[in-house]
Design an enzyme around this catalytic site. Structure first.
Site, PDB file in Angstrom:
ATOM      1  N   SER A  18      46.727  56.694  40.196  1.00  0.00           N
ATOM      2  CA  SER A  18      47.748  56.857  41.223  1.00  0.00           C
ATOM      3  C   SER A  18      47.772  55.681  42.209  1.00  0.00           C
ATOM      4  CB  SER A  18      47.524  58.197  41.928  1.00  0.00           C
ATOM      5  OG  SER A  18      48.643  58.564  42.691  1.00  0.00           O
ATOM      6  N   ASP A  25      50.524  41.681  39.496  1.00  0.00           N
ATOM      7  CA  ASP A  25      51.869  41.121  39.372  1.00  0.00           C
ATOM      8  C   ASP A  25      52.061  39.882  40.246  1.00  0.00           C
ATOM      9  OD1 ASP A  25      52.624  42.989  37.516  1.00  0.00           O
ATOM     10  OD2 ASP A  25      53.617  44.317  38.941  1.00  0.00           O
ATOM     11  N   LYS A  84      48.435  57.758  35.745  1.00  0.00           N
ATOM     12  CA  LYS A  84      49.189  58.775  36.496  1.00  0.00           C
ATOM     13  C   LYS A  84      50.245  58.064  37.342  1.00  0.00           C
ATOM     14  CE  LYS A  84      50.012  62.721  38.768  1.00  0.00           C
ATOM     15  NZ  LYS A  84      50.904  62.281  39.846  1.00  0.00           N
TER      16      LYS A  84
END
Length: 700
Positions: free
Chosen positions: A470, A481, A495
């Protein structure tokens, strides 16, 4: 065996509360197991809410209704131990228009199925008790299929008799291998089987309705579930009370209560003896209370046994995941306690003895959860605790100590506050997006760091594992990224969905009985690069060898999990690039000769083998040999590693244990991966990228 999330894991999500809120169970007559008008109304509302608001578009057609029926039968009888093929055929014939029935809220079929189920349980329990009066031959070569979830339904009672003969024989052998006497074994199993029937007789109409509606919602995806009015009341109480208990998330898996996760700062995790995947097979009160067998119990009843006031002792009989379905168990005493925010707080230390470090110092910041003291914040206290605030202070301390790089350790971090995941990312990047959130209507919102400047601009790595989920995945994905740092370890949990609680009463005007609530999946997280964190999680730049054996874990192991997908990327600019291949090869060369990683890889392989095993030998000599081999396999690699570190191994099952030595042993094992992450970061610095990075910049 297929993995499923239990509804009640929501209610006990972070702790086991001390207040007994479950009603005293009593036997419910079969004549009361029929749907009432309130349940009909609730079923109609649930269907409309799911069709309109669920993230995965739901159409209640004939194909979906058939899947719901299949799921309901599997939930009631996951091991094909009670129903016969003719029962299932009758149910399917009676549900030819099941979609139309459900659309109108007609629940006769699921209630009829449950009444038959209760009668079949009575039949099987009576047969099992009869078997306990017989003797067993453990020299015969035969097996017991403890996971029969994919086995065809028994064609007749004779086939079920044979399955139960093997089951009872296996139950007896398991206790025999644990050195229980014949009389003790028969008494314990008699109570277990009688208890199974007794608990099924305690199901009332509301329980049946909840069980069916969760089969309905579970057919859509695993994180949507229905809460009956009584379950909703328990949930409210658990949210209002302090975090007090053993600090564990539990779920039901077939007839076992399984530890889904442990809470940072809680007694279960602090004990070092309770881990995700372990089965709780017994519960006792105090230091000398008798151990009560809880195999086959409803999850709610196990929870009630574990509950108790702060400072009191509960003893759990644990069957470790690593032991498989053998006899190896351990007794773990836990003192119920309040789980305070500071127990979950981030902390730091310095790794400065690196074989490849040439004098480099690497700071490590452990973040067990993404926390924020919302109560203190809403009260206007300016010094409220949060992950971001604590990490900022730790960064300041580490930079003042002259560290050359920082590792953020997110192993075992199951998530928490989205706001904290966003603001924590902002400590390491300048202004920019962090995560995208897409709702059920296709609208995409971007959560961004809007605070200019960075708290730390030096070399950075993030260590993750299969339990990082999460919010942890959001942070790790953003760092990856942006090219801001290395991601090291195992693929994360996966998740990537967002749930909300919906009060069903708001959709029905006027006076009526409480309809309960729906925990609804209504959005999905997407990385700023466009891919979801759902299902695949975050793939590390440098994988540790333990990842090789992750075949069924996390979201990937759950029935009907939402698939991975992607949307358009957000507007962001990468800030760096890392030579992964070179760093990965340097790490692989070190790990190849590292006793610690050999031990961790062997453990992961052992866990995989346990998860894939579906049957057991019923020959005693074979079982003892199998149990001994597994235990040796687990222990020998650990002892070899510990001795390589100059540590004398401690037997955790011994009567007398040196707690300091045991803590040193556990600490050495927990440091295997983080020390290698520090070495990888040191390699990066020495290869040049890190030495040219801008100096650390602190902001207020």
């Amino acid at each position: 065996m297929r993995q499923r999330l239990s509804l009640f894991s929501l209610v006990v999500a972070l702790c086991l509360m001390p207040t007994a809120v479950l009603a005293t169970p009593h036997t419910v007559p079969l004549s009361e197991l029929f749907p009432d008008p309130g349940q009909t109304k609730a079923a109609i509302v649930i269907n409309k809410v799911l069709e309109r608001y669920h993230y995965r578009k739901v159409t209640l057609d004939n194909a979906f209704a058939k899947d719901v029926l299949t799921r309901y039968l599997d939930d009631l009888d996951p091991n094909r131990a009670f129903f016969q093929a003719r029962d299932v055929e009758r149910f399917e014939n009676g549900a030819r228009h099941f979609d139309e029935n459900l659309r109108r809220g007609e629940l006769d079929v699921p209630f009829d199925i449950f009444r038959v189920y209760r009668m079949r349980v009575d039949e099987r329990v009576a047969y099992a008790l009869k078997l306990l009066d017989q003797q067993f031959d453990f020299s015969r070569s035969e097996t017991y299929a403890f996971d029969s979830s994919e086995t065809p339904w028994a064609k007749d009672s004779a086939e079920l008799d044979d399955r139960w003969r093997r089951r009872v024989k296996n139950d007896y052998l398991t206790l025999k291998l644990a050195d229980k006497s014949d009389s003790e074994i028969r008494d314990r199993l008699r109570k277990r089987y009688e208890g199974l029937a007794r608990r099924i007789h305690q199901f009332n109409g509301g329980d049946v309705f909840q069980a069916f509606m969760n089969a309905y919602t579970g057919t859509i995806e695993p994180h949507t579930s229905y809460m009956s009015p009584s379950t909703s009341e328990n949930f409210d109480i658990s949210m209002k009370l302090s975090l007090e208990g053993i600090g564990a998330v539990l779920r039901a898996d077939n007839e076992y209560t399984v530890v889904q996760s442990t809470v940072p700062g809680g007694p279960a995790r602090d004990s070092g003896q309770v881990h995700a995947g372990d089965q709780i097979v017994g519960v006792a009160q105090g230091l000398d209370g008798s151990m009560e067998d809880v195999v086959g119990w409803r999850l709610e009843d196990v929870v009630e046994k574990i509950r108790g006031p702060k400072g009191s002792v509960v003893r759990l009989q644990i069957m470790p995941k690593s032991s498989g379905s053998t006899a190896h168990t351990r007794e773990v005493p836990l003192v119920r306690n309040e789980i305070k925010l500071e127990d979950q707080a981030a902390k730091s230390y310095v790794v400065d003895k690196l074989s490849n470090g040439a004098g480099l110092k690497i700071g490590v910041i452990e973040i067990p959860a993404f926390y924020r003291d919302f109560e203190a914040e809403s009260a206007g206290r300016s010094n409220f605790r949060s992950t971001t605030r604590d990490v900022r202070a730790l960064i300041k301390t580490l930079t003042s100590e002259g560290v050359n790089g920082i590792v953020i350790d997110l192993r075992g971090n199951g998530g928490g506050s989205l706001a904290e995941a966003t603001s924590l990312t902002g400590l390491f990047i300048d202004l920019g997006p962090v995560v995208q959130v897409k709702d059920a209507f296709g609208k995409v919102e971007v959560e961004a760091d809007r605070d200019p400047g960075v708290a730390y601009a030096g070399p950075l790595a993030v260590l993750v594992d299969r339990e990082s989920a999460s919010a942890s995945e959001i942070f790790a994905a953003a760092i990856q990224d942006y090219g801001r740092g290395l991601i090291i370890g195992e693929p994360t949990f996966g998740k990537g969905t967002v749930q909300t609680l919906i009060d069903l009463n708001r959709y029905v005007p006027g006076d009526h009985d409480d309809l309960g609530r729906l925990r609804l999946t209504m959005a999905e997280f997407f990385r700023i690069s466009g891919g979801s964190t759902q299902l695949r999680g975050v793939e590390p730049d440098i994988r540790f060898p333990t990842a090789e054996y992750m075949t069924k874990h996390g979201e990937r192991s759950l029935d009907n999990a939402l698939p991975w997908t992607r949307i358009d990327p957000a507007n962001f600019k990468k800030v760096g690039a890392v030579p992964f291949d070179r760093l990965g090869q340097l790490s692989a060369d070190r790990i190849a000769n590292n006793f610690g990683f050999k031990m961790l890889a062997e453990r992961s392989k052992l866990m995989r083998d346990v998860e894939e095993q579906k049957s057991l030998s019923l020959r005693e000599s074979d079982r003892r040999a199998e149990d001994d081999a597994r235990e040796r396999r687990f222990k020998d690699d650990q002892d070899r590693f510990l001795r390589s570190q100059g540590i004398t191994p401690v037997d955790e099952d011994a009567d007398q244990i040196d707690e300091d030595a045991l803590d040193a042993q556990r600490d050495a094992i927990s440091r295997i991966e983080v020390d290698e992450a520090a070495r990888i970061l040191a390699d990066e610095i020495q290869l040049g990228r890190g030495s040219n990075a801008p100096r650390a910049v602190m902001r207020n």
